[in-house]
Design a protein around this motif. Structure first.
Motif, PDB file in Angstrom:
ATOM      1  N   PRO A   7      60.921  45.706  72.389  1.00 25.32           N
ATOM      2  CA  PRO A   7      61.830  45.274  71.331  1.00 25.32           C
ATOM      3  C   PRO A   7      61.101  44.456  70.274  1.00 25.32           C
ATOM      4  N   SER A   8      61.611  44.474  69.062  1.00 23.33           N
ATOM      5  CA  SER A   8      61.026  43.720  67.958  1.00 23.33           C
ATOM      6  C   SER A   8      61.555  42.293  67.964  1.00 23.33           C
ATOM      7  N   ALA A   9      60.942  41.436  67.145  1.00 23.97           N
ATOM      8  CA  ALA A   9      61.414  40.055  67.028  1.00 23.97           C
ATOM      9  C   ALA A   9      62.849  40.022  66.509  1.00 23.97           C
TER      10      ALA A   9
ATOM     11  N   ALA B  83      58.359  42.608  75.202  1.00 21.03           N
ATOM     12  CA  ALA B  83      57.871  42.530  73.814  1.00 21.03           C
ATOM     13  C   ALA B  83      56.422  42.041  73.854  1.00 21.03           C
TER      14      ALA B  83
ATOM     15  N   ASP C  58      53.328  49.759  71.776  1.00 15.59           N
ATOM     16  CA  ASP C  58      54.011  48.749  72.584  1.00 15.59           C
ATOM     17  C   ASP C  58      55.322  49.315  73.126  1.00 15.59           C
TER      18      ASP C  58
ATOM     19  N   TYR D  45      58.904  36.497  75.627  1.00 12.97           N
ATOM     20  CA  TYR D  45      58.649  37.811  75.050  1.00 12.97           C
ATOM     21  C   TYR D  45      58.069  38.760  76.105  1.00 12.97           C
TER      22      TYR D  45
ATOM     23  N   PRO E  67      54.485  42.938  63.421  1.00 18.85           N
ATOM     24  CA  PRO E  67      55.299  44.122  63.701  1.00 18.85           C
ATOM     25  C   PRO E  67      54.820  44.793  64.981  1.00 18.85           C
ATOM     26  N   ALA E  68      55.771  45.113  65.837  1.00 23.24           N
ATOM     27  CA  ALA E  68      55.392  45.709  67.116  1.00 23.24           C
ATOM     28  C   ALA E  68      54.744  47.065  66.890  1.00 23.24           C
TER      29      ALA E  68
ATOM     30  N   ASP F 100      59.571  38.357  62.361  1.00 24.78           N
ATOM     31  CA  ASP F 100      58.672  39.025  63.292  1.00 24.78           C
ATOM     32  C   ASP F 100      57.234  38.701  62.894  1.00 24.78           C
TER      33      ASP F 100
ATOM     34  N   SER G  24      53.501  42.803  72.323  1.00 24.45           N
ATOM     35  CA  SER G  24      52.720  42.446  71.139  1.00 24.45           C
ATOM     36  C   SER G  24      53.122  41.068  70.622  1.00 24.45           C
ATOM     37  N   LEU G  25      54.414  40.748  70.694  1.00 25.45           N
ATOM     38  CA  LEU G  25      54.877  39.429  70.284  1.00 25.45           C
ATOM     39  C   LEU G  25      54.360  38.355  71.238  1.00 25.45           C
TER      40      LEU G  25
ATOM     41  N   SER H  93      53.409  50.828  67.621  1.00 24.36           N
ATOM     42  CA  SER H  93      54.119  51.924  68.270  1.00 24.36           C
ATOM     43  C   SER H  93      53.706  52.084  69.724  1.00 24.36           C
TER      44      SER H  93
END
Length: 467
Positions: free
Chosen positions: A297-299, A337, A294, A332, A289-290, A286, A339-340, A292
Protein backbone atom coordinates in the motif's frame (compact mmCIF):
# COMPACT_ATOMS: atom_id res chain seq x y z
CA UNK A 1 -7.18 -1.97 16.93
CA UNK A 2 -7.84 1.77 17.07
CA UNK A 3 -5.60 3.42 19.63
CA UNK A 4 -7.27 6.11 21.66
CA UNK A 5 -5.55 8.62 23.90
CA UNK A 6 -7.24 9.69 27.11
CA UNK A 7 -5.96 12.63 29.09
CA UNK A 8 -7.85 13.03 32.37
CA UNK A 9 -7.97 16.28 34.34
CA UNK A 10 -8.72 16.31 38.10
CA UNK A 11 -12.06 14.83 38.98
CA UNK A 12 -14.61 16.94 40.83
CA UNK A 13 -15.48 14.97 43.94
CA UNK A 14 -18.72 15.80 45.69
CA UNK A 15 -18.64 16.57 49.38
CA UNK A 16 -19.33 13.31 51.16
CA UNK A 17 -18.18 12.03 54.55
CA UNK A 18 -14.65 10.65 54.19
CA UNK A 19 -13.14 7.67 55.90
CA UNK A 20 -10.86 8.35 58.86
CA UNK A 21 -7.30 9.18 57.81
CA UNK A 22 -5.06 6.17 57.49
CA UNK A 23 -2.24 5.66 59.95
CA UNK A 24 1.33 5.70 58.64
CA UNK A 25 1.59 1.97 59.14
CA UNK A 26 -1.29 1.45 56.71
CA UNK A 27 0.73 2.78 53.75
CA UNK A 28 2.75 0.21 51.86
CA UNK A 29 4.88 0.71 48.76
CA UNK A 30 6.89 -1.51 46.46
CA UNK A 31 9.45 0.44 44.42
CA UNK A 32 11.31 -1.34 41.60
CA UNK A 33 14.10 -0.03 39.39
CA UNK A 34 15.20 -2.43 36.65
CA UNK A 35 18.16 -1.22 34.59
CA UNK A 36 20.38 -4.16 33.63
CA UNK A 37 18.56 -6.03 30.87
CA UNK A 38 20.96 -8.33 28.99
CA UNK A 39 19.04 -7.80 25.73
CA UNK A 40 19.62 -4.03 25.80
CA UNK A 41 22.75 -2.41 24.38
CA UNK A 42 23.67 -1.00 27.79
CA UNK A 43 22.11 -0.65 31.24
CA UNK A 44 19.44 2.04 31.48
CA UNK A 45 20.82 5.08 33.29
CA UNK A 46 17.72 6.35 35.06
CA UNK A 47 15.73 3.54 36.79
CA UNK A 48 18.02 2.89 39.79
CA UNK A 49 18.43 6.55 40.75
CA UNK A 50 14.72 7.16 40.13
CA UNK A 51 13.67 4.21 42.28
CA UNK A 52 15.94 5.25 45.16
CA UNK A 53 14.70 8.85 45.05
CA UNK A 54 11.04 7.77 44.98
CA UNK A 55 11.60 5.28 47.81
CA UNK A 56 13.22 7.97 49.99
CA UNK A 57 10.36 10.39 49.34
CA UNK A 58 7.67 7.80 50.10
CA UNK A 59 9.40 6.93 53.38
CA UNK A 60 9.20 10.61 54.36
CA UNK A 61 5.52 10.46 53.46
CA UNK A 62 4.86 7.66 55.94
CA UNK A 63 4.99 4.66 53.61
CA UNK A 64 6.57 1.37 54.60
CA UNK A 65 8.76 0.88 51.53
CA UNK A 66 10.37 -2.16 49.94
CA UNK A 67 12.99 -1.20 47.33
CA UNK A 68 14.06 -3.68 44.63
CA UNK A 69 16.82 -3.13 42.07
CA UNK A 70 17.45 -5.21 38.94
CA UNK A 71 14.97 -7.87 39.99
CA UNK A 72 14.70 -11.21 38.20
CA UNK A 73 11.33 -12.81 37.62
CA UNK A 74 11.57 -14.85 40.83
CA UNK A 75 12.63 -11.80 42.82
CA UNK A 76 9.76 -9.70 41.42
CA UNK A 77 7.29 -12.44 42.24
CA UNK A 78 8.57 -12.61 45.83
CA UNK A 79 8.44 -8.83 46.12
CA UNK A 80 4.82 -8.68 44.97
CA UNK A 81 3.86 -11.57 47.23
CA UNK A 82 5.46 -9.77 50.18
CA UNK A 83 3.47 -6.64 49.36
CA UNK A 84 0.23 -8.63 49.05
CA UNK A 85 0.88 -10.20 52.46
CA UNK A 86 1.05 -6.81 54.17
CA UNK A 87 -2.26 -5.50 52.89
CA UNK A 88 -5.08 -5.08 55.39
CA UNK A 89 -8.60 -3.81 54.71
CA UNK A 90 -8.40 -0.11 53.97
CA UNK A 91 -4.63 -0.02 53.39
CA UNK A 92 -2.96 2.21 50.83
CA UNK A 93 -0.84 0.20 48.37
CA UNK A 94 1.53 1.88 45.93
CA UNK A 95 3.65 0.31 43.19
CA UNK A 96 6.36 2.28 41.39
CA UNK A 97 8.15 0.61 38.47
CA UNK A 98 10.91 1.97 36.27
CA UNK A 99 12.34 -0.25 33.53
CA UNK A 100 11.00 -1.88 30.39
CA UNK A 101 7.30 -2.52 29.85
CA UNK A 102 5.43 -3.91 26.89
CA UNK A 103 1.81 -4.36 25.87
CA UNK A 104 0.31 -7.69 24.90
CA UNK A 105 -3.31 -8.76 24.52
CA UNK A 106 -4.46 -5.30 25.66
CA UNK A 107 -2.58 -5.50 28.95
CA UNK A 108 0.60 -3.79 30.14
CA UNK A 109 3.38 -6.02 31.42
CA UNK A 110 6.31 -5.02 33.65
CA UNK A 111 9.44 -6.95 32.71
CA UNK A 112 12.05 -8.45 35.05
CA UNK A 113 15.68 -8.22 34.01
CA UNK A 114 15.90 -11.90 33.08
CA UNK A 115 12.79 -11.96 30.86
CA UNK A 116 13.30 -14.16 27.79
CA UNK A 117 11.08 -12.46 25.24
CA UNK A 118 11.07 -13.97 21.74
CA UNK A 119 7.40 -14.26 20.97
CA UNK A 120 4.37 -12.39 22.25
CA UNK A 121 3.34 -15.36 24.39
CA UNK A 122 6.65 -15.00 26.25
CA UNK A 123 5.54 -11.55 27.41
CA UNK A 124 2.61 -13.08 29.23
CA UNK A 125 4.80 -15.85 30.63
CA UNK A 126 7.70 -13.75 31.97
CA UNK A 127 6.10 -10.32 32.48
CA UNK A 128 3.90 -9.12 35.33
CA UNK A 129 0.50 -7.83 34.28
CA UNK A 130 -0.26 -4.48 35.89
CA UNK A 131 -3.96 -5.32 35.84
CA UNK A 132 -3.30 -8.57 37.71
CA UNK A 133 -1.20 -6.77 40.34
CA UNK A 134 -3.89 -4.14 40.94
CA UNK A 135 -6.58 -6.80 41.02
CA UNK A 136 -4.70 -8.79 43.68
CA UNK A 137 -4.20 -5.66 45.81
CA UNK A 138 -7.93 -5.01 45.57
CA UNK A 139 -8.78 -8.59 46.51
CA UNK A 140 -6.58 -8.26 49.61
CA UNK A 141 -8.63 -5.23 50.70
CA UNK A 142 -6.50 -2.22 49.74
CA UNK A 143 -8.71 0.86 49.83
CA UNK A 144 -6.40 3.03 47.71
CA UNK A 145 -4.28 1.49 44.97
CA UNK A 146 -1.70 3.61 43.15
CA UNK A 147 0.55 2.55 40.26
CA UNK A 148 3.26 4.88 38.92
CA UNK A 149 4.85 3.31 35.84
CA UNK A 150 7.89 4.76 34.07
CA UNK A 151 8.23 2.03 31.45
CA UNK A 152 7.28 3.73 28.18
CA UNK A 153 10.73 3.19 26.71
CA UNK A 154 11.70 1.84 23.32
CA UNK A 155 12.49 -1.70 24.37
CA UNK A 156 14.76 -4.33 22.81
CA UNK A 157 12.00 -6.93 22.53
CA UNK A 158 9.34 -5.43 20.25
CA UNK A 159 11.36 -5.94 17.06
CA UNK A 160 11.12 -9.69 17.54
CA UNK A 161 7.37 -9.77 16.92
CA UNK A 162 7.70 -8.46 13.34
CA UNK A 163 4.92 -6.06 14.29
CA UNK A 164 4.21 -2.83 16.12
CA UNK A 165 3.77 -3.16 19.89
CA UNK A 166 5.35 -0.08 21.42
CA UNK A 167 4.33 1.61 24.65
CA UNK A 168 1.68 0.67 27.18
CA UNK A 169 -2.04 0.11 26.97
CA UNK A 170 -4.99 1.35 29.09
CA UNK A 171 -5.52 -0.36 32.43
CA UNK A 172 -8.87 -1.82 33.39
CA UNK A 173 -8.46 -1.32 37.12
CA UNK A 174 -10.75 -1.89 40.12
CA UNK A 175 -12.44 1.00 41.94
CA UNK A 176 -10.20 3.01 44.22
CA UNK A 177 -7.27 3.02 41.80
CA UNK A 178 -5.01 5.78 40.51
CA UNK A 179 -2.66 4.89 37.63
CA UNK A 180 -0.09 7.07 35.91
CA UNK A 181 2.18 6.25 32.97
CA UNK A 182 5.16 8.46 32.21
CA UNK A 183 4.01 8.86 28.58
CA UNK A 184 0.86 8.65 26.49
CA UNK A 185 -0.71 5.32 25.58
CA UNK A 186 1.16 3.35 22.91
CA UNK A 187 3.99 5.90 22.84
CA UNK A 188 7.63 5.67 23.88
CA UNK A 189 10.27 8.10 25.08
CA UNK A 190 14.03 7.71 25.05
CA UNK A 191 16.12 7.34 28.19
CA UNK A 192 17.36 10.92 28.58
CA UNK A 193 20.80 9.72 29.67
CA UNK A 194 20.76 11.82 32.84
CA UNK A 195 20.63 10.85 36.50
CA UNK A 196 16.84 11.18 36.70
CA UNK A 197 13.97 10.85 34.27
CA UNK A 198 11.90 13.94 33.53
CA UNK A 199 8.85 12.10 34.84
CA UNK A 200 10.41 11.43 38.28
CA UNK A 201 11.85 14.93 38.52
CA UNK A 202 8.39 16.44 38.09
CA UNK A 203 6.71 13.80 40.28
CA UNK A 204 9.01 14.46 43.24
CA UNK A 205 8.57 18.20 42.84
CA UNK A 206 4.78 17.92 43.05
CA UNK A 207 4.63 15.30 45.82
CA UNK A 208 6.47 17.78 48.06
CA UNK A 209 3.78 20.45 47.61
CA UNK A 210 1.53 20.40 50.73
CA UNK A 211 -2.27 20.44 50.77
CA UNK A 212 -2.71 18.60 47.46
CA UNK A 213 -4.84 15.53 46.89
CA UNK A 214 -3.13 12.71 45.00
CA UNK A 215 -5.10 13.30 41.79
CA UNK A 216 -4.06 16.93 41.78
CA UNK A 217 -0.44 15.98 42.47
CA UNK A 218 -0.35 13.68 39.45
CA UNK A 219 -2.16 16.12 37.18
CA UNK A 220 0.37 18.81 38.11
CA UNK A 221 3.11 16.27 37.35
CA UNK A 222 1.56 15.65 33.95
CA UNK A 223 1.43 19.35 33.19
CA UNK A 224 5.04 19.80 34.32
CA UNK A 225 6.30 16.97 32.11
CA UNK A 226 4.27 18.23 29.15
CA UNK A 227 5.65 21.76 29.46
CA UNK A 228 9.25 20.69 30.10
CA UNK A 229 9.20 18.39 27.06
CA UNK A 230 7.40 20.99 24.91
CA UNK A 231 4.58 18.57 24.33
CA UNK A 232 6.78 15.65 23.25
CA UNK A 233 6.00 13.63 26.39
CA UNK A 234 2.48 13.71 27.83
CA UNK A 235 1.86 11.33 30.76
CA UNK A 236 -1.37 9.35 30.94
CA UNK A 237 -3.57 9.24 34.03
CA UNK A 238 -6.58 7.14 34.97
CA UNK A 239 -8.45 7.51 38.26
CA UNK A 240 -11.31 5.75 39.98
CA UNK A 241 -10.59 7.00 43.51
CA UNK A 242 -13.72 7.25 45.61
CA UNK A 243 -12.13 9.03 48.57
CA UNK A 244 -9.63 11.82 49.14
CA UNK A 245 -6.02 10.76 49.50
CA UNK A 246 -2.86 12.84 49.85
CA UNK A 247 0.73 11.69 49.59
CA UNK A 248 1.56 13.91 52.57
CA UNK A 249 -0.21 12.63 55.70
CA UNK A 250 -2.25 15.31 57.40
CA UNK A 251 -1.85 17.70 54.45
CA UNK A 252 0.42 20.38 55.87
CA UNK A 253 0.95 18.75 59.26
CA UNK A 254 4.27 17.95 60.92
CA UNK A 255 6.49 17.41 57.88
CA UNK A 256 9.85 19.20 57.74
CA UNK A 257 9.84 22.54 55.98
CA UNK A 258 9.11 22.27 52.30
CA UNK A 259 9.72 24.67 49.43
CA UNK A 260 7.09 27.44 49.05
CA UNK A 261 3.87 26.04 47.64
CA UNK A 262 3.56 26.24 43.89
CA UNK A 263 0.74 28.40 42.53
CA UNK A 264 -2.66 26.75 42.69
CA UNK A 265 -3.62 25.00 39.48
CA UNK A 266 -5.49 27.21 37.07
CA UNK A 267 -8.93 26.38 35.70
CA UNK A 268 -9.07 23.91 32.87
CA UNK A 269 -9.33 26.39 29.95
CA UNK A 270 -6.24 28.30 31.14
CA UNK A 271 -4.25 25.11 31.66
CA UNK A 272 -4.93 24.03 28.14
CA UNK A 273 -4.01 27.48 26.83
CA UNK A 274 -0.66 27.27 28.66
CA UNK A 275 0.35 24.08 26.90
CA UNK A 276 2.26 24.26 23.62
CA UNK A 277 -0.25 24.50 20.77
CA UNK A 278 -0.67 21.28 18.81
CA UNK A 279 1.02 21.19 15.43
CA UNK A 280 -1.17 22.30 12.53
CA UNK A 281 -2.93 19.55 10.62
CA UNK A 282 -0.51 17.86 8.30
CA UNK A 283 -1.53 16.20 5.11
CA UNK A 284 0.61 13.07 4.99
CA UNK A 285 2.82 12.96 1.96
CA UNK A 286 4.21 9.78 0.49
CA UNK A 287 7.95 10.22 1.12
CA UNK A 288 8.89 7.78 -1.63
CA UNK A 289 6.42 6.57 -4.23
CA UNK A 290 6.08 2.84 -3.79
CA UNK A 291 7.94 1.09 -6.59
CA UNK A 292 6.02 -1.40 -8.65
CA UNK A 293 8.18 -4.23 -7.31
CA UNK A 294 6.93 -3.51 -3.81
CA UNK A 295 3.25 -4.07 -4.45
CA UNK A 296 2.39 -2.79 -0.98
CA UNK A 297 0.00 0.00 0.00
CA UNK A 298 1.03 3.61 -0.58
CA UNK A 299 1.41 6.29 2.08
CA UNK A 300 -1.88 7.84 0.93
CA UNK A 301 -3.68 4.53 1.42
CA UNK A 302 -2.35 4.28 5.00
CA UNK A 303 -2.69 7.95 5.91
CA UNK A 304 -5.85 7.44 7.99
CA UNK A 305 -4.38 4.65 10.09
CA UNK A 306 -4.47 6.23 13.60
CA UNK A 307 -0.97 5.11 14.58
CA UNK A 308 0.62 6.21 11.31
CA UNK A 309 -1.30 9.49 11.40
CA UNK A 310 0.00 10.27 14.89
CA UNK A 311 3.58 9.36 14.02
CA UNK A 312 3.46 11.35 10.78
CA UNK A 313 2.35 14.44 12.70
CA UNK A 314 5.28 14.03 15.10
CA UNK A 315 7.72 13.69 12.21
CA UNK A 316 6.26 16.75 10.50
CA UNK A 317 6.84 18.74 13.69
CA UNK A 318 10.36 17.32 14.12
CA UNK A 319 11.90 15.57 11.09
CA UNK A 320 14.69 14.23 13.32
CA UNK A 321 12.37 12.47 15.78
CA UNK A 322 14.26 9.19 15.61
CA UNK A 323 11.77 7.25 17.76
CA UNK A 324 8.83 8.28 15.59
CA UNK A 325 10.72 7.45 12.38
CA UNK A 326 11.75 4.02 13.65
CA UNK A 327 8.27 3.20 14.94
CA UNK A 328 6.56 4.32 11.74
CA UNK A 329 9.00 2.14 9.80
CA UNK A 330 7.90 -0.82 11.90
CA UNK A 331 4.24 -0.05 11.26
CA UNK A 332 4.80 0.29 7.52
CA UNK A 333 6.71 -3.01 7.43
CA UNK A 334 3.97 -4.81 9.38
CA UNK A 335 1.44 -3.60 6.78
CA UNK A 336 3.56 -4.65 3.79
CA UNK A 337 4.52 -1.09 2.78
CA UNK A 338 8.16 -2.11 2.52
CA UNK A 339 9.50 0.80 0.47
CA UNK A 340 8.01 3.24 2.98
CA UNK A 341 9.49 1.24 5.85
CA UNK A 342 12.94 1.28 4.24
CA UNK A 343 12.73 5.06 3.82
CA UNK A 344 11.96 5.52 7.52
CA UNK A 345 14.79 3.19 8.52
CA UNK A 346 17.06 5.16 6.16
CA UNK A 347 16.16 8.35 8.01
CA UNK A 348 16.61 6.67 11.39
CA UNK A 349 20.11 5.60 10.41
CA UNK A 350 20.89 9.03 8.99
CA UNK A 351 20.39 10.36 12.52
CA UNK A 352 22.15 7.45 14.25
CA UNK A 353 24.23 5.24 11.98
CA UNK A 354 24.91 2.81 14.84
CA UNK A 355 21.29 1.96 15.59
CA UNK A 356 21.59 -1.83 15.35
CA UNK A 357 17.85 -2.38 15.63
CA UNK A 358 17.17 -0.12 12.65
CA UNK A 359 19.99 -1.86 10.72
CA UNK A 360 18.45 -5.25 11.45
CA UNK A 361 14.96 -4.11 10.49
CA UNK A 362 16.20 -2.58 7.25
CA UNK A 363 18.17 -5.78 6.52
CA UNK A 364 15.04 -7.88 7.00
CA UNK A 365 12.84 -5.50 4.98
CA UNK A 366 15.35 -5.30 2.13
CA UNK A 367 15.50 -9.09 2.13
CA UNK A 368 11.74 -9.35 1.73
CA UNK A 369 11.77 -7.04 -1.32
CA UNK A 370 14.78 -8.84 -2.83
CA UNK A 371 17.52 -6.20 -2.37
CA UNK A 372 19.83 -8.89 -1.05
CA UNK A 373 23.21 -7.22 -1.49
CA UNK A 374 22.15 -4.14 0.49
CA UNK A 375 20.43 -6.36 3.06
CA UNK A 376 23.61 -8.37 3.62
CA UNK A 377 25.56 -5.17 4.15
CA UNK A 378 23.06 -4.03 6.80
CA UNK A 379 23.13 -7.32 8.69
CA UNK A 380 26.93 -7.46 8.60
CA UNK A 381 27.12 -3.95 10.03
CA UNK A 382 24.61 -4.79 12.78
CA UNK A 383 26.66 -7.85 13.75
CA UNK A 384 29.88 -5.84 13.65
CA UNK A 385 28.38 -3.38 16.11
CA UNK A 386 26.78 -6.09 18.26
CA UNK A 387 28.38 -9.52 17.81
CA UNK A 388 25.99 -12.43 18.44
CA UNK A 389 22.96 -10.17 17.90
CA UNK A 390 20.48 -13.02 17.49
CA UNK A 391 17.93 -11.06 15.46
CA UNK A 392 20.57 -10.01 12.93
CA UNK A 393 21.86 -13.59 12.71
CA UNK A 394 18.31 -14.72 11.96
CA UNK A 395 17.86 -11.97 9.35
CA UNK A 396 21.22 -12.68 7.70
CA UNK A 397 20.31 -16.35 7.56
CA UNK A 398 17.24 -15.37 5.56
CA UNK A 399 19.41 -13.21 3.25
CA UNK A 400 21.74 -16.13 2.60
CA UNK A 401 18.84 -18.53 2.12
CA UNK A 402 17.21 -16.30 -0.50
CA UNK A 403 20.52 -15.70 -2.29
CA UNK A 404 21.35 -19.43 -2.48
CA UNK A 405 24.30 -19.34 -0.04
CA UNK A 406 22.81 -22.25 1.88
CA UNK A 407 25.94 -23.18 3.83
CA UNK A 408 26.22 -19.62 5.12
CA UNK A 409 22.50 -19.70 5.92
CA UNK A 410 22.91 -22.88 7.97
CA UNK A 411 25.84 -21.31 9.86
CA UNK A 412 23.80 -18.20 10.70
CA UNK A 413 20.72 -20.16 11.76
CA UNK A 414 22.91 -22.50 13.85
CA UNK A 415 24.43 -19.50 15.64
CA UNK A 416 21.01 -17.98 16.30
CA UNK A 417 19.61 -21.27 17.64
CA UNK A 418 22.54 -21.65 20.03
CA UNK A 419 21.46 -18.37 21.59
CA UNK A 420 17.73 -19.10 21.45
CA UNK A 421 16.74 -22.71 20.67
CA UNK A 422 13.08 -21.61 20.46
CA UNK A 423 13.59 -19.17 17.59
CA UNK A 424 11.12 -20.69 15.17
CA UNK A 425 12.15 -18.67 12.11
CA UNK A 426 15.76 -19.85 12.42
CA UNK A 427 14.67 -23.45 12.93
CA UNK A 428 12.43 -23.41 9.85
CA UNK A 429 14.98 -21.51 7.79
CA UNK A 430 17.68 -23.99 8.75
CA UNK A 431 15.42 -26.84 7.71
CA UNK A 432 14.94 -25.33 4.25
CA UNK A 433 18.66 -24.62 3.94
CA UNK A 434 19.56 -28.19 4.94
CA UNK A 435 17.17 -29.62 2.37
CA UNK A 436 18.67 -27.43 -0.34
CA UNK A 437 22.12 -28.53 0.78
CA UNK A 438 21.24 -32.20 0.31
CA UNK A 439 20.35 -33.15 3.91
CA UNK A 440 16.69 -33.91 3.26
CA UNK A 441 16.01 -35.91 6.42
CA UNK A 442 17.66 -33.44 8.80
CA UNK A 443 15.93 -30.56 7.07
CA UNK A 444 12.54 -32.22 7.30
CA UNK A 445 13.02 -32.72 11.05
CA UNK A 446 13.81 -29.02 11.57
CA UNK A 447 10.80 -28.02 9.48
CA UNK A 448 8.48 -30.37 11.35
CA UNK A 449 9.68 -29.06 14.73
CA UNK A 450 9.27 -25.46 13.60
CA UNK A 451 5.74 -26.10 12.32
CA UNK A 452 4.84 -27.79 15.61
CA UNK A 453 5.99 -24.67 17.46
CA UNK A 454 4.32 -22.22 15.06
CA UNK A 455 1.82 -23.53 12.47
CA UNK A 456 1.96 -20.15 10.66
CA UNK A 457 5.69 -20.30 9.95
CA UNK A 458 5.21 -21.70 6.43
CA UNK A 459 2.92 -18.82 5.49
CA UNK A 460 5.32 -16.32 7.05
CA UNK A 461 8.25 -17.53 4.92
CA UNK A 462 6.04 -17.60 1.84
CA UNK A 463 5.39 -13.89 2.44
CA UNK A 464 9.17 -13.40 2.30
CA UNK A 465 9.28 -15.12 -1.06
CA UNK A 466 10.75 -18.33 0.38
CA UNK A 467 8.98 -21.65 -0.13
Amino acid sequence: MKIRFFFLLPLLISLVPTAPSLAAGDRFALVIGNAKYPDADAPLKEPINDARAVADELKRDGFSVELGENLTGDAMRRAFDKLYGKIKPGSVALVFFSGFGIQSARQSYLLPVDAQIWTESDVRRDGFSLETVLGELNTRGAGVKIALVDASRRNPFERRFRSFSAGLTPVIAPNGTLVMYSAALASVVSDAGGDRSLFVQELLKEIRVPDLMAEETLNRTKMGVTRASRGEQVPWISSSLAEDFSFIPGAGGSRPATPPPAPAPTPRPQIEAALPPPPPPVKPVDPVPAPSTDGGPSAAALADDPTIKSLTAKIAANPDDVNALYRRGQVYASKGAYSLAIKDFDDTLRINSKDVEALNNRCWTRTVVGDLQAALKDCNEALRLRPNFVDALDSRGLVNLKSGAVKNAIADFDAALKINPRLTSSLYGRGLAKQRNGSAQEGALDIANAKAMDPNIVQEFASYGVR
